[in-house]
Design a protein around this motif. Structure first.
Motif, mmCIF file in Angstrom:
data_model
loop_
_atom_site.group_PDB
_atom_site.id
_atom_site.type_symbol
_atom_site.label_atom_id
_atom_site.label_comp_id
_atom_site.label_asym_id
_atom_site.label_seq_id
_atom_site.Cartn_x
_atom_site.Cartn_y
_atom_site.Cartn_z
ATOM 1 N N HIS A 198 0.816 -1.207 0.000
ATOM 2 C CA HIS A 198 0.000 0.000 0.000
ATOM 3 C C HIS A 198 0.853 1.261 0.000
ATOM 4 C CE1 HIS A 198 -3.788 -2.217 1.029
ATOM 5 N NE2 HIS A 198 -2.910 -3.068 1.556
ATOM 6 N N ASP A 199 1.886 1.274 0.818
ATOM 7 C CA ASP A 199 2.696 2.479 1.008
ATOM 8 C C ASP A 199 4.176 2.124 0.900
ATOM 9 O OD1 ASP A 199 0.421 4.178 1.713
ATOM 10 O OD2 ASP A 199 0.360 3.001 3.556
ATOM 11 N N GLU A 208 -0.507 4.238 -9.721
ATOM 12 C CA GLU A 208 0.700 4.366 -10.533
ATOM 13 C C GLU A 208 1.813 5.021 -9.739
ATOM 14 O OE1 GLU A 208 3.510 4.172 -13.365
ATOM 15 O OE2 GLU A 208 1.591 3.102 -13.335
ATOM 16 N N VAL A 209 1.459 5.907 -8.806
ATOM 17 C CA VAL A 209 2.470 6.555 -7.969
ATOM 18 C C VAL A 209 3.203 5.515 -7.125
ATOM 19 C CG1 VAL A 209 2.865 8.253 -6.144
ATOM 20 C CG2 VAL A 209 1.173 8.710 -7.922
ATOM 21 N N ALA A 210 2.456 4.586 -6.537
ATOM 22 C CA ALA A 210 3.079 3.521 -5.754
ATOM 23 C C ALA A 210 3.918 2.614 -6.644
ATOM 24 C CB ALA A 210 2.019 2.716 -5.022
ATOM 25 N N ALA A 220 -22.304 14.224 4.416
ATOM 26 C CA ALA A 220 -21.526 15.354 3.899
ATOM 27 C C ALA A 220 -21.982 15.762 2.507
ATOM 28 C CB ALA A 220 -20.040 14.997 3.875
ATOM 29 N N ALA A 221 -21.815 17.047 2.223
ATOM 30 C CA ALA A 221 -22.035 17.528 0.858
ATOM 31 C C ALA A 221 -20.870 17.138 -0.034
ATOM 32 C CB ALA A 221 -22.210 19.046 0.855
ATOM 33 N N ALA A 222 -19.675 17.096 0.548
ATOM 34 C CA ALA A 222 -18.471 16.691 -0.190
ATOM 35 C C ALA A 222 -17.411 16.278 0.819
ATOM 36 C CB ALA A 222 -17.952 17.822 -1.071
ATOM 37 N N VAL A 223 -16.581 15.340 0.417
ATOM 38 C CA VAL A 223 -15.444 14.919 1.231
ATOM 39 C C VAL A 223 -14.171 15.457 0.581
ATOM 40 C CG1 VAL A 223 -14.038 12.930 1.931
ATOM 41 C CG2 VAL A 223 -16.517 12.888 2.240
ATOM 42 N N LEU A 224 -13.354 16.096 1.401
ATOM 43 C CA LEU A 224 -12.122 16.715 0.923
ATOM 44 C C LEU A 224 -10.948 15.787 1.207
ATOM 45 C CD1 LEU A 224 -12.082 19.649 -0.243
ATOM 46 C CD2 LEU A 224 -11.007 20.361 1.885
ATOM 47 N N ILE A 225 -10.025 15.671 0.237
ATOM 48 C CA ILE A 225 -8.808 14.888 0.396
ATOM 49 C C ILE A 225 -7.620 15.853 0.313
ATOM 50 C CG2 ILE A 225 -7.506 12.871 -0.421
ATOM 51 C CD1 ILE A 225 -10.315 12.177 0.441
ATOM 52 N N PRO A 226 -7.289 16.536 1.408
ATOM 53 C CA PRO A 226 -6.254 17.576 1.362
ATOM 54 C C PRO A 226 -4.859 17.015 1.670
ATOM 55 C CG PRO A 226 -7.298 17.619 3.499
ATOM 56 C CD PRO A 226 -7.904 16.452 2.746
ATOM 57 N N TYR A 227 -4.417 16.065 0.856
ATOM 58 C CA TYR A 227 -3.151 15.398 1.125
ATOM 59 C C TYR A 227 -2.061 15.969 0.229
ATOM 60 C CZ TYR A 227 -6.288 11.790 3.066
ATOM 61 O OH TYR A 227 -7.265 11.122 3.765
ATOM 62 N N ALA A 228 -0.915 16.244 0.831
ATOM 63 C CA ALA A 228 0.222 16.719 0.052
ATOM 64 C C ALA A 228 0.937 15.557 -0.632
ATOM 65 C CB ALA A 228 1.191 17.479 0.957
ATOM 66 N N ARG A 229 0.921 14.380 -0.007
ATOM 67 C CA ARG A 229 1.562 13.198 -0.585
ATOM 68 C C ARG A 229 0.796 11.957 -0.147
ATOM 69 N NH1 ARG A 229 5.516 9.311 0.607
ATOM 70 N NH2 ARG A 229 5.968 10.075 2.705
ATOM 71 N N PHE A 230 0.456 11.105 -1.105
ATOM 72 C CA PHE A 230 -0.226 9.861 -0.768
ATOM 73 C C PHE A 230 -0.157 8.916 -1.953
ATOM 74 C CE2 PHE A 230 -3.399 12.413 -2.855
ATOM 75 C CZ PHE A 230 -4.324 11.564 -3.441
ATOM 76 N N TYR A 231 -0.353 7.635 -1.677
ATOM 77 C CA TYR A 231 -0.388 6.619 -2.723
ATOM 78 C C TYR A 231 -1.816 6.194 -3.042
ATOM 79 C CZ TYR A 231 4.628 6.224 -1.930
ATOM 80 O OH TYR A 231 5.975 6.495 -1.820
ATOM 81 N N GLN A 232 -2.688 6.221 -2.043
ATOM 82 C CA GLN A 232 -4.089 5.847 -2.215
ATOM 83 C C GLN A 232 -4.874 6.468 -1.082
ATOM 84 O OE1 GLN A 232 -3.009 1.712 -1.919
ATOM 85 N NE2 GLN A 232 -4.085 1.493 0.014
ATOM 86 N N SER A 233 -6.186 6.430 -1.186
ATOM 87 C CA SER A 233 -7.025 7.016 -0.139
ATOM 88 C C SER A 233 -8.245 6.146 0.106
ATOM 89 C CB SER A 233 -7.474 8.436 -0.515
ATOM 90 O OG SER A 233 -8.444 8.907 0.411
ATOM 91 N N VAL A 286 -13.497 15.777 -3.448
ATOM 92 C CA VAL A 286 -12.626 16.824 -3.986
ATOM 93 C C VAL A 286 -11.215 16.553 -3.485
ATOM 94 C CG1 VAL A 286 -12.055 19.281 -3.971
ATOM 95 C CG2 VAL A 286 -14.441 18.555 -4.129
ATOM 96 N N GLY A 287 -10.268 16.501 -4.402
ATOM 97 C CA GLY A 287 -8.893 16.246 -4.016
ATOM 98 C C GLY A 287 -7.939 16.641 -5.113
ATOM 99 N N PRO A 288 -6.646 16.440 -4.883
ATOM 100 C CA PRO A 288 -5.656 16.800 -5.903
ATOM 101 C C PRO A 288 -5.796 15.929 -7.144
ATOM 102 C CG PRO A 288 -4.628 15.580 -4.114
ATOM 103 C CD PRO A 288 -6.026 15.873 -3.669
ATOM 104 N N ASP A 289 -5.335 16.446 -8.264
ATOM 105 C CA ASP A 289 -5.374 15.702 -9.522
ATOM 106 C C ASP A 289 -4.290 14.629 -9.466
ATOM 107 O OD1 ASP A 289 -5.777 14.802 -12.035
ATOM 108 O OD2 ASP A 289 -5.199 16.646 -13.078
ATOM 109 N N HIS A 290 -4.617 13.539 -8.798
ATOM 110 C CA HIS A 290 -3.684 12.464 -8.463
ATOM 111 C C HIS A 290 -4.091 11.203 -9.227
ATOM 112 C CE1 HIS A 290 -1.965 9.244 -5.930
ATOM 113 N NE2 HIS A 290 -1.120 10.139 -5.468
ATOM 114 N N PRO A 291 -3.130 10.383 -9.681
ATOM 115 C CA PRO A 291 -3.494 9.191 -10.462
ATOM 116 C C PRO A 291 -4.487 8.271 -9.768
ATOM 117 C CG PRO A 291 -1.136 9.602 -10.635
ATOM 118 C CD PRO A 291 -1.666 10.580 -9.630
ATOM 119 N N PHE A 292 -4.389 8.127 -8.455
ATOM 120 C CA PHE A 292 -5.324 7.238 -7.763
ATOM 121 C C PHE A 292 -6.749 7.771 -7.854
ATOM 122 C CE2 PHE A 292 -7.767 5.983 -4.000
ATOM 123 C CZ PHE A 292 -7.691 4.597 -4.109
#
Length: 345
Positions: free
Chosen positions: A111-112, A146-148, A245-258, A272-278
């Protein structure tokens, strides 16, 4: 839990899921069993000794890990395909399965590859030993992003299989979707990679746009503009918070999955989160909640854009579930051990 089978014909057995974290990965394992059943893959849970010794000392956790190592040896030479859902020994994990499961295929989900917190078996020596063992013909490595996969390649590991994170079918949305109303939620345990600067900037802007801003999870510090509910969330509490919730935020600076993003999608709640491959794989490249900048105004726009998108999210989730079923079925069919004297055609 089901015990592993004894002395069957090599290569003829089912898929077994080995989960040493039965509480933390309960949802993950259940989702994977559901995915495999829908894909027509016979799979069962294999009994694994739990290493979830939350209150124990490091020595206590080490003893639990040694108990699992003994179980590895006892379970050796069984047939079928064993999927290890969590590497108890980090990057050293493939080396522990290599000598005793030669009659079968063993897939280890990593995973990580570079965890945010110190973990057993994540040093350079462990990486070198585990990476070498992972080149054995009966061992495989699975990554969920893909990041992992890129990180594993950079460490010199063999090419990992990129297989989707397990995903339940989406549940029908029960609350109305109205931009500018409801709760924008951040949930889960605090880790250093959480983008506190972005959250501090976002809080007042989201409040001005009409949203309630809530952070729920263990270990969070005070965050300006957010109501912080500090504490462990049970499975039921996590679903309750996300579901309203109306929306769930993923405010991660670095991650492989969520796993939080996966849970939100399963509950029909926009993410809502960063434009991340996962997240792009989970939600689709065109999902309006993918944000390519750290500009808080762009994140507020993304929250507004997804708040009324439950039908679109349901379609994206259905597509993601289909990719998940297809990906796991193809992977396990390609990786099933072949009985001695037979060759694939």
């Amino acid at each position: 839990m089901n015990p592993l089978p004894h002395n069957p014909t090599p290569g003829s057995g089912p898929v077994w899921l080995y989960n040493p974290l039965p509480e933390a990965l309960h949802h993950y394992e259940a989702a994977l069993l559901d995915v495999l059943a829908a894909a027509g893959v016979s799979a069962r849970s294999a009994e694994a000794p739990s290493v979830e010794v939350q209150s124990a000392s490091s020595w206590g956790r080490a003893r639990a890990a040694l108990a699992e190592l003994a179980a590895h040896a006892r379970a050796g030479r069984e047939n079928g395909h064993l999927v290890v859902l969590w590497p108890t020994y980090g990057l050293l994990e493939p080396a522990l399965w290599w000598p005793v499961w030669r009659e079968s295929t063993v897939s280890v989900v990593v995973h990580d590859p570079s965890p945010l917190r110190r973990q057993l078996g994540m040093g350079r020596v462990a990486s070198a030993v585990g990476g070498r063992a992972a080149r054995s013909s009966h061992l495989r490595v699975i990554a969920h992003s893909e990041v992992a996969a890129q990180r594993l390649r950079a460490m010199g590991w063999p090419e990992p299989a990129l297989v989707p994170h397990p995903l339940f079918r989406v549940r029908p949305r029960t609350r109305p979707d109205t931009p500018g109303q409801g709760t924008v939620l951040v949930c889960g345990q605090f880790k250093p990679a959480r983008n506190l600067t972005l959250l501090t900037q976002l809080g007042p802007l989201l409040a001005a746009a009409g949203y309630r801003t809530v952070i729920a999870g263990r270990g969070w510090p005070p965050v300006t503009g957010w109501e912080v509910i500090d504490g462990f969330l049970s499975e039921a509490e996590l679903d309750a918070w996300i579901g309203q919730a109306a929306a769930v935020l993923i405010p991660y600076a670095r991650f492989y999955q969520s796993g939080i993003a996966v849970r939100a999608v399963e509950l029909g709640v926009p993410v809502v989160g960063p434009d991340h491959p996962f997240l792009a794989e989970l939600l689709g490249l065109a999902w309006p909640g993918l944000v390519g900048t750290d500009d808080p105004a762009d994140w507020v726009d993304a929250v507004d854009a997804v708040a009324g998108q439950s039908e679109r999210l349901a379609r994206a989730a259905a597509d993601g579930r289909e990719r998940c079923e297809r990906g796991w079925a193809e992977y396990l069919n390609q990786s099933t051990p072949t009985p001695a004297g037979h060759q694939r055609r």
